[in-house]
Design a protein around this motif. Sequence first.
Motif, mmCIF file in Angstrom:
data_model
loop_
_atom_site.group_PDB
_atom_site.id
_atom_site.type_symbol
_atom_site.label_atom_id
_atom_site.label_comp_id
_atom_site.label_asym_id
_atom_site.label_seq_id
_atom_site.Cartn_x
_atom_site.Cartn_y
_atom_site.Cartn_z
ATOM 1 N N ASN A 1 -0.738 0.872 3.310
ATOM 2 C CA ASN A 1 -1.347 2.695 2.869
ATOM 3 C C ASN A 1 -1.309 2.644 1.379
ATOM 4 O O ASN A 1 -1.026 3.389 0.481
ATOM 5 C CB ASN A 1 -0.438 2.411 2.931
ATOM 6 C CG ASN A 1 1.120 1.875 2.305
ATOM 7 O OD1 ASN A 1 0.379 0.917 1.862
ATOM 8 N ND2 ASN A 1 2.594 2.200 2.576
ATOM 9 N N VAL A 2 -3.147 2.193 0.392
ATOM 10 C CA VAL A 2 -2.914 2.588 -0.611
ATOM 11 C C VAL A 2 -3.763 3.821 -0.596
ATOM 12 O O VAL A 2 -5.210 3.305 -0.059
ATOM 13 C CB VAL A 2 -3.512 1.047 -1.282
ATOM 14 C CG1 VAL A 2 -4.334 1.300 -2.520
ATOM 15 C CG2 VAL A 2 -2.807 0.259 -1.510
ATOM 16 N N MET A 3 -4.031 4.359 -1.515
ATOM 17 C CA MET A 3 -4.753 5.141 -2.425
ATOM 18 C C MET A 3 -4.725 5.136 -3.275
ATOM 19 O O MET A 3 -4.045 4.495 -4.899
ATOM 20 C CB MET A 3 -4.055 6.855 -1.628
ATOM 21 C CG MET A 3 -4.891 7.769 -2.522
ATOM 22 S SD MET A 3 -4.165 9.957 -1.287
ATOM 23 C CE MET A 3 -4.826 9.425 0.103
ATOM 24 N N ILE A 4 -6.570 5.369 -3.910
ATOM 25 C CA ILE A 4 -6.847 5.511 -5.383
ATOM 26 C C ILE A 4 -7.559 6.424 -5.466
ATOM 27 O O ILE A 4 -8.606 7.097 -5.076
ATOM 28 C CB ILE A 4 -7.800 4.192 -5.192
ATOM 29 C CG1 ILE A 4 -7.590 2.733 -5.096
ATOM 30 C CG2 ILE A 4 -8.244 4.743 -6.604
ATOM 31 C CD1 ILE A 4 -8.842 1.866 -5.542
ATOM 32 N N SER B 1 4.727 5.425 3.863
ATOM 33 C CA SER B 1 6.139 4.362 3.732
ATOM 34 C C SER B 1 4.917 3.086 5.240
ATOM 35 O O SER B 1 4.175 3.705 5.858
ATOM 36 C CB SER B 1 7.312 5.130 4.724
ATOM 37 O OG SER B 1 7.892 3.585 4.901
ATOM 38 N N GLY B 2 5.399 2.229 4.069
ATOM 39 C CA GLY B 2 4.848 0.855 4.388
ATOM 40 C C GLY B 2 5.774 0.339 6.490
ATOM 41 O O GLY B 2 5.138 -0.282 6.197
ATOM 42 N N ASP B 3 6.891 1.210 6.198
ATOM 43 C CA ASP B 3 6.718 1.461 7.891
ATOM 44 C C ASP B 3 6.311 1.874 8.564
ATOM 45 O O ASP B 3 5.840 1.018 9.800
ATOM 46 C CB ASP B 3 8.520 2.259 7.508
ATOM 47 C CG ASP B 3 9.233 1.395 7.069
ATOM 48 O OD1 ASP B 3 9.514 0.502 6.630
ATOM 49 O OD2 ASP B 3 9.579 2.753 6.756
#
Length: 106
Positions: A94-97, A87-89
């Motif tokens: 928090n990006v996964m590739i 969560s952005g909280d």
Amino acid sequence: HACDTATDDAIAAGVEAGARVIIVAPCCHKQVRREMELSGAAARGPLRDVVRHGVLMERTAEMATDSLRALVLEHCGYKTAVFEFVSGDHTPKNVMITAVRRRGPR
């Protein structure tokens, strides 16, 4: 997890090794932002008004960097997905590739 260009090094190592799966969680995106600032492209390009505020330039550089990473992986024969993994909280980074090698010759 690899900071700044270490993510690119990890992707390159995975591609070079012919990894079936590559998963990275980039955090720092300083290289593209630095290039945007040094080249002056941000100040005179079509997005100059969009990126004139530091936080917006940073986010634009992050999106561009991770988009390019996904495109490079696709070009190298991988099926990619880019998504938020928490969560952005909890954290804005928090990006996964994920990349799964397609069948067939490399």
